[in-house]
Design a protein around this motif. Structure first.
Motif: not given
Length: 299
Positions: A148, A152-155, A184, A206, A208
């Motif tokens: 990401c 930002k973060v990984l969903t 991430t 990913a 994000c």
């Protein structure tokens, strides 16, 4: 009425008004808003037949976006490999659907189908899809990590193999992170099922978003042995809800097919767990295990 009496009545009225206002402000608060509001799981199923290739797309309801993915092969018991788990979207647009494509690894006479799962939510700030691709060559193993953008973060996760059409198997769909830190990035690793003489590659996806309260990665692992199949379920903890998931096969080096990558939930309930299931594609004498990952956020 004396001036003093009037003053006392005015004071009482002011106090009553103040207490009324204070009463409004100290009423018990309602339930806190979920970190990822509106989470649901949508499923779409392909045709059921004996064709070599099957594809299906699960699309989020209007107004919702895709935070995570999943799939399930029904009827093949290790004879089918998932070639694509591809979220749509881009680095500037939010994903809203996922397409799953699967091939028979060897000729298989039975009927089978594939289910695509979309984990969907109300729009999330900054939601995008990021991708990274491995080298394209003749090597037996390929890997790519999609990270990401900073902040930002990984969903959720996804993958795609190109050029190998049923001769490759994704062994790892591994988000980073921990029970106390947000993921991430995701690493995708894939092996040739049998010797394959053409060039191919693997792509990692990913999903994000901007930082999400309480986002963590939870994991469980199956037994380590030489049994033909393995299943493991990972559940969110402390009342959290699941935005996405991942898996990892250890010790099989391309001899095992992840047949199920199934998030729980429904079109009206949020997913809170994922079950991963895997079969040996051909008899394999070595010991192996299966790890399942859930990406969870505060409810």
């Amino acid at each position: 009425m004396s001036h003093q009496t009037g003053a006392r009545r005015l004071t009482v009225r002011v106090l009553v008004l103040a207490l009324g206002i204070a009463g409004v402000t100290v009423l018990p608060a309602g339930p806190a808003s979920a970190a990822v509001p509106g989470l649901v799981r949508i499923a779409a199923v392909s045709a059921n037949n004996s064709n070599d290739f099957r594809s299906v797309t699960a699309t989020c309801p209007a107004g919702k976006v895709l935070t995570g993915t999943g799939y399930e092969i029904n009827g093949a018991l290790g004879e089918v490999v998932v070639d694509d788990l591809r979220p749509n979207g881009s680095t500037v647009t939010a994903p809203t659907a996922v397409t799953v494509g699967a091939y028979e690894a060897d000729p298989f006479a039975g009927n089978w189908n594939v289910t695509a799962y979309a984990i969907c939510a109300n729009p999330l700030p900054g939601l995008i899809r990021v991708t990274a691709v491995s080298d394209t060559d003749l090597n037996d193993f390929h890997a790519a990590t999609a990270a990401c953008p900073t902040g930002k973060v990984l969903t959720g996760t996804g993958f795609e193999m190109t050029g190998i059409t049923g001769e490759g198997v994704v062994d790892d769909l591994r988000p980073n992170g921990s029970p106390v830190s947000a993921p991430t990035a995701v690493t995708v690793g894939a092996y040739e099922v049998d010797t394959f003489l053409s060039s191919w590659n693997v792509r990692a996806y990913a999903i994000c978003a901007n930082p999400i309260p309480g986002l963590v990665r939870i994991t469980t692992v199956s037994a380590l042995n030489s049994d033909d199949s393995r299943f493991t379920t990972t559940a969110c903890v402390n009342g959290q809800e699941m935005t996405g998931a991942g898996f990892e096969v250890n010790g099989a080096l391309g001899e095992v097919v992840v047949d199920d990558f199934r998030p729980f939930g429904s079109p009206v309930t949020a997913p809170t767990a994922v079950t991963s299931g895997a079969y040996e594609e051909d008899p394999f004498a070595g010991n192996w295990n299966l790890r399942s990952y859930a990406i969870c956020a505060t409810r």
